[in-house]
Design a protein around this motif. Structure first.
Motif, mmCIF file in Angstrom:
data_model
loop_
_atom_site.group_PDB
_atom_site.id
_atom_site.type_symbol
_atom_site.label_atom_id
_atom_site.label_comp_id
_atom_site.label_asym_id
_atom_site.label_seq_id
_atom_site.Cartn_x
_atom_site.Cartn_y
_atom_site.Cartn_z
ATOM 1 N N ALA A 78 0.829 -1.204 0.000
ATOM 2 C CA ALA A 78 0.000 0.000 0.000
ATOM 3 C C ALA A 78 0.868 1.261 0.000
ATOM 4 O O ALA A 78 0.592 2.221 -0.729
ATOM 5 N N THR A 79 1.937 1.268 0.799
ATOM 6 C CA THR A 79 2.806 2.442 0.849
ATOM 7 C C THR A 79 3.575 2.611 -0.451
ATOM 8 O O THR A 79 3.711 3.730 -0.967
ATOM 9 N N LEU A 80 4.077 1.505 -1.009
ATOM 10 C CA LEU A 80 4.759 1.590 -2.299
ATOM 11 C C LEU A 80 3.809 2.142 -3.368
ATOM 12 O O LEU A 80 4.199 2.961 -4.209
ATOM 13 N N GLY A 81 2.557 1.692 -3.340
ATOM 14 C CA GLY A 81 1.573 2.218 -4.288
ATOM 15 C C GLY A 81 1.324 3.696 -4.090
ATOM 16 O O GLY A 81 1.237 4.455 -5.063
ATOM 17 N N ASP A 82 1.241 4.125 -2.828
ATOM 18 C CA ASP A 82 1.054 5.550 -2.544
ATOM 19 C C ASP A 82 2.203 6.386 -3.114
ATOM 20 O O ASP A 82 2.014 7.546 -3.502
ATOM 21 N N GLY A 86 4.768 1.304 -8.643
ATOM 22 C CA GLY A 86 3.777 0.293 -8.961
ATOM 23 C C GLY A 86 4.328 -1.112 -9.074
ATOM 24 O O GLY A 86 3.740 -2.064 -8.535
ATOM 25 N N ARG A 87 5.432 -1.296 -9.779
ATOM 26 C CA ARG A 87 5.960 -2.642 -9.974
ATOM 27 C C ARG A 87 6.351 -3.278 -8.640
ATOM 28 O O ARG A 87 6.089 -4.462 -8.394
ATOM 29 N N GLU A 88 6.987 -2.498 -7.778
ATOM 30 C CA GLU A 88 7.350 -3.010 -6.458
ATOM 31 C C GLU A 88 6.104 -3.312 -5.633
ATOM 32 O O GLU A 88 6.079 -4.300 -4.876
ATOM 33 N N ALA A 89 5.077 -2.501 -5.762
ATOM 34 C CA ALA A 89 3.840 -2.735 -5.029
ATOM 35 C C ALA A 89 3.170 -4.028 -5.482
ATOM 36 O O ALA A 89 2.638 -4.794 -4.662
ATOM 37 N N VAL A 90 3.196 -4.298 -6.778
ATOM 38 C CA VAL A 90 2.617 -5.550 -7.294
ATOM 39 C C VAL A 90 3.342 -6.745 -6.683
ATOM 40 O O VAL A 90 2.715 -7.726 -6.242
ATOM 41 N N LYS A 91 4.671 -6.700 -6.640
ATOM 42 C CA LYS A 91 5.434 -7.814 -6.080
ATOM 43 C C LYS A 91 5.120 -8.003 -4.594
ATOM 44 O O LYS A 91 4.935 -9.130 -4.118
ATOM 45 N N ALA A 92 5.059 -6.897 -3.853
ATOM 46 C CA ALA A 92 4.771 -6.993 -2.423
ATOM 47 C C ALA A 92 3.371 -7.547 -2.184
ATOM 48 O O ALA A 92 3.154 -8.363 -1.284
ATOM 49 N N MET A 93 2.414 -7.112 -3.011
ATOM 50 C CA MET A 93 1.055 -7.616 -2.832
ATOM 51 C C MET A 93 0.971 -9.100 -3.189
ATOM 52 O O MET A 93 0.225 -9.858 -2.562
ATOM 53 N N ALA A 111 -5.140 -3.548 -7.375
ATOM 54 C CA ALA A 111 -5.694 -2.857 -8.547
ATOM 55 C C ALA A 111 -4.938 -1.568 -8.815
ATOM 56 O O ALA A 111 -4.531 -1.280 -9.951
ATOM 57 N N ARG A 112 -4.729 -0.779 -7.774
ATOM 58 C CA ARG A 112 -4.009 0.487 -7.958
ATOM 59 C C ARG A 112 -2.548 0.249 -8.309
ATOM 60 O O ARG A 112 -1.960 0.991 -9.100
ATOM 61 N N ALA A 113 -1.956 -0.808 -7.724
ATOM 62 C CA ALA A 113 -0.555 -1.122 -8.034
ATOM 63 C C ALA A 113 -0.405 -1.527 -9.494
ATOM 64 O O ALA A 113 0.533 -1.101 -10.179
ATOM 65 N N GLN A 114 -1.320 -2.367 -9.986
ATOM 66 C CA GLN A 114 -1.241 -2.790 -11.387
ATOM 67 C C GLN A 114 -1.422 -1.596 -12.318
ATOM 68 O O GLN A 114 -0.748 -1.505 -13.358
ATOM 69 N N ALA A 115 -2.317 -0.682 -11.971
ATOM 70 C CA ALA A 115 -2.495 0.514 -12.797
ATOM 71 C C ALA A 115 -1.219 1.347 -12.812
ATOM 72 O O ALA A 115 -0.783 1.828 -13.860
ATOM 73 N N ALA A 116 -0.588 1.511 -11.635
ATOM 74 C CA ALA A 116 0.660 2.280 -11.570
ATOM 75 C C ALA A 116 1.773 1.576 -12.331
ATOM 76 O O ALA A 116 2.669 2.234 -12.877
ATOM 77 N N ALA A 117 1.725 0.241 -12.379
ATOM 78 C CA ALA A 117 2.738 -0.520 -13.112
ATOM 79 C C ALA A 117 2.471 -0.541 -14.608
ATOM 80 O O ALA A 117 3.301 -1.041 -15.368
ATOM 81 N N GLY A 118 1.318 -0.037 -15.027
ATOM 82 C CA GLY A 118 1.013 0.055 -16.449
ATOM 83 C C GLY A 118 0.244 -1.110 -17.019
ATOM 84 O O GLY A 118 0.067 -1.188 -18.241
ATOM 85 N N ASP A 119 -0.227 -2.026 -16.174
ATOM 86 C CA ASP A 119 -0.988 -3.188 -16.660
ATOM 87 C C ASP A 119 -2.470 -2.960 -16.351
ATOM 88 O O ASP A 119 -2.989 -3.409 -15.323
ATOM 89 N N LEU A 120 -3.151 -2.286 -17.255
ATOM 90 C CA LEU A 120 -4.543 -1.916 -16.989
ATOM 91 C C LEU A 120 -5.484 -3.109 -17.077
ATOM 92 O O LEU A 120 -6.531 -3.122 -16.414
ATOM 93 N N ASP A 121 -5.157 -4.109 -17.879
ATOM 94 C CA ASP A 121 -6.010 -5.303 -17.916
ATOM 95 C C ASP A 121 -6.023 -5.993 -16.556
ATOM 96 O O ASP A 121 -7.095 -6.336 -16.032
ATOM 97 N N ARG A 122 -4.843 -6.180 -15.968
ATOM 98 C CA ARG A 122 -4.799 -6.811 -14.645
ATOM 99 C C ARG A 122 -5.375 -5.884 -13.575
ATOM 100 O O ARG A 122 -5.953 -6.357 -12.589
#
Length: 498
Positions: A78-82, A86-93, A111-122
């Motif tokens: 959550a903090t990485l996403g904030d 994004g990519r680090e947040a996806v891995k942590a989640m 959901a927010r992490a994937q959006a920040a990582a650029g993967d809108l489908d996921r």
């Protein structure tokens, strides 16, 4: 009353008393044997105070000490996403899910992490998983509806997400507010105004609905209705800064700037750092000739124009801007503007650019440090709400990029969460800039809604690739629409005292 210090800290957090919470959680979290709850609560308090980078350190300590805790990994994600990482947040989640975490809040973080990582489908899949677990969760439904709108411009599908949350038992007021914003974004503001008017009639005890209905009525020219709704909100919440702000807006539209200024001043007695109240107080002061306006809108001292030098490692500014343009184009994933933002006919990134792993974007924040510090020093001393808050240091509170298509513009607006705001020009519509109308220029001083008397823009700055414009966050600014077959690419950020 509980004697557990962390229970006391939790009570302070719940009441918004961050300093008191930090005073309790800080010493506990600093201990080598700090319990997980102390680390988590201290991180939460730090994030509430805007100190996200510091919070991250405590979340990382929690993961190191309690590696099998799904909650610790969730908090880290959550903090990485904030922070926009994004990519680090996806891995942590992912680590949190491996440890048994599977709730709606965690899928929302993903959901927010994937959006920040650029993967809108996921990201969309994660939003769907969230709503399976909490179908009435309004925050998620509104976020997901906005993603659908921005990706595909599909109002019906975005609206359907909100409707499903309503049918699942979600509270009606926030859903109706989100739906009205979608209508406005899609070019159907009359429909949104009618929806809010109906909601205000059916929910007479909800001040947020009354204020939104007042604003929508004002924007549609229904001034008597706007005043009635704003006064109803005042009856419900007479000392609410937001209510007083709304009354100031309505009174300016009605040609009663003296009353508008009185309401704004009353609000500032309650919330002296409220940037929205300062913005409308300045507008009312301008209308009545009060000296407050010239103090708040000192363009010479408060609006700074700086042409940056090439960051280290780049042979020229042109070479740097070309790389920055390519990096920003890679992260502009949406086709439409967010429903609650000021731009039209363009797209906006939705996570903090300070967390980007693109080298050119990282270089940007190094390149602007000196101009920001120069501007803070140049403003000098003063008792106004900008200069009196100077500490000599700053932090970036939010940063994003906007890409405008031909015909694109920013509606006049200010930034309620900032202290200093900005526009940095990466790519400009050069043919438009030379027009007599100053197409594509940034303008200052013009409010976005009707005022009596009319208050046109007073100050303009010509954009230029590599140019940074800094100004107080309460100051009205917008883009003169441009009609040439060009585009405009910018980075914007808010800075606050550190």
């Amino acid at each position: 009353m509980t004697t557990d210090p962390l229970d006391q800290a939790k009570a302070h957090l719940d009441a918004g008393r961050l300093d008191e919470a930090l005073a309790i959680t800080g010493p506990l979290a600093e201990r080598a044997d700090a319990p997980h709850r102390a680390l988590a609560m201290h991180s939460t308090a730090l994030k509430g105070a805007g100190r996200r980078e510091e919070a991250l350190g405590f979340d990382m300590r929690a993961v190191a000490r309690f590696a099998n805790s799904g909650v610790a990994w969730h908090n880290l994600a959550a903090t990485l996403g904030d922070l926009g990482r994004g990519r680090e947040a996806v891995k942590a989640m992912g680590e949190a899910f491996l440890r048994g975490i599977d709730g709606a809040l965690s899928w929302g973080v993903m959901a927010r992490a994937q959006a920040a990582a650029g993967d809108l489908d996921r990201a969309e899949q994660a939003y769907q998983e969230t709503l399976k677990r909490a179908p009435a969760r309004i925050e998620t439904a509104a976020e997901y509806a906005d993603v659908i709108w921005m990706r595909r411009g599909d109002l019906a599908s975005a609206q359907a997400v909100l409707d499903r949350a309503a049918h699942a038992g979600g509270p009606p007021a926030p859903l109706l507010l989100a739906k009205a914003k979608l209508y406005a974004a899609a070019g159907e503001p009359e429909k949104g105004a009618d929806l809010l008017a109906l909601a205000a009639d059916r929910m007479p005890d909800d001040p947020a609905i009354q204020m939104a209905a007042a604003q929508a009525a004002l924007e549609r020219g229904r001034l008597a209705e706007a005043e009635a709704r704003a006064l109803a909100a005042e009856t419900l919440f007479p000392d609410g800064p937001g209510v007083l702000n709304q009354l100031a807006i309505v009174y300016l539209a009605l040609g009663k700037p003296d009353l508008a200024l009185a309401k704004a001043r009353k609000g500032l007695e309650i919330a002296p750092e409220d940037q929205s109240l300062w913005g409308w107080a300045a507008t009312a002061a301008r209308a009545v000739g009060d000296p407050l306006y010239s103090e708040l809108y000192d363009y010479d001292a408060m609006v700074g124009v700086y042409d940056i030098a090439p960051p280290a490692g780049y042979a020229s500014l042109d070479a740097y801007l070309a790389e920055l343009t390519a990096a920003l184009d890679r992260i502009h994933l949406y086709n439409e503007h967010p429903s609650a933002q000021s731009l039209r006919h363009g797209s906006q990134t939705t996570y903090r650019l300070t967390g980007s792993d693109e080298p050119a974007i990282q270089a940007f924040f190094k390149a602007i440090d000196a101009p920001i510090r120069q501007h803070i020093a140049r403003m000098g001393e003063g008792t106004d709400p900008v200069r009196r808050r100077r500490t000599g240091d700053y932090r970036i509170e939010g940063a994003w990029s906007v890409r405008l298509r031909p015909g694109g513009f920013h509606m006049d607006h200010f930034h309620p969460e900032g202290w200093l705001s900005s526009a940095f020009y990466v790519e400009t519509p050069d043919s438009a800039l030379d027009s007599a109308e100053k197409q594509g220029w940034i303008r200052f001083g013009q409010p976005p809604f009707k005022t009596v008397p009319v208050l046109p823009a007073e100050h303009h700055v010509r954009p230029k690739p590599g140019r940074l414009v800094l100004f107080p966050s309460y100051m009205w600014h917008g883009t003169v629409p441009f009609t040439t077959d060009e585009r405009r690419l910018t980075i914007a950020f808010d800075a606050v005292p550190a």
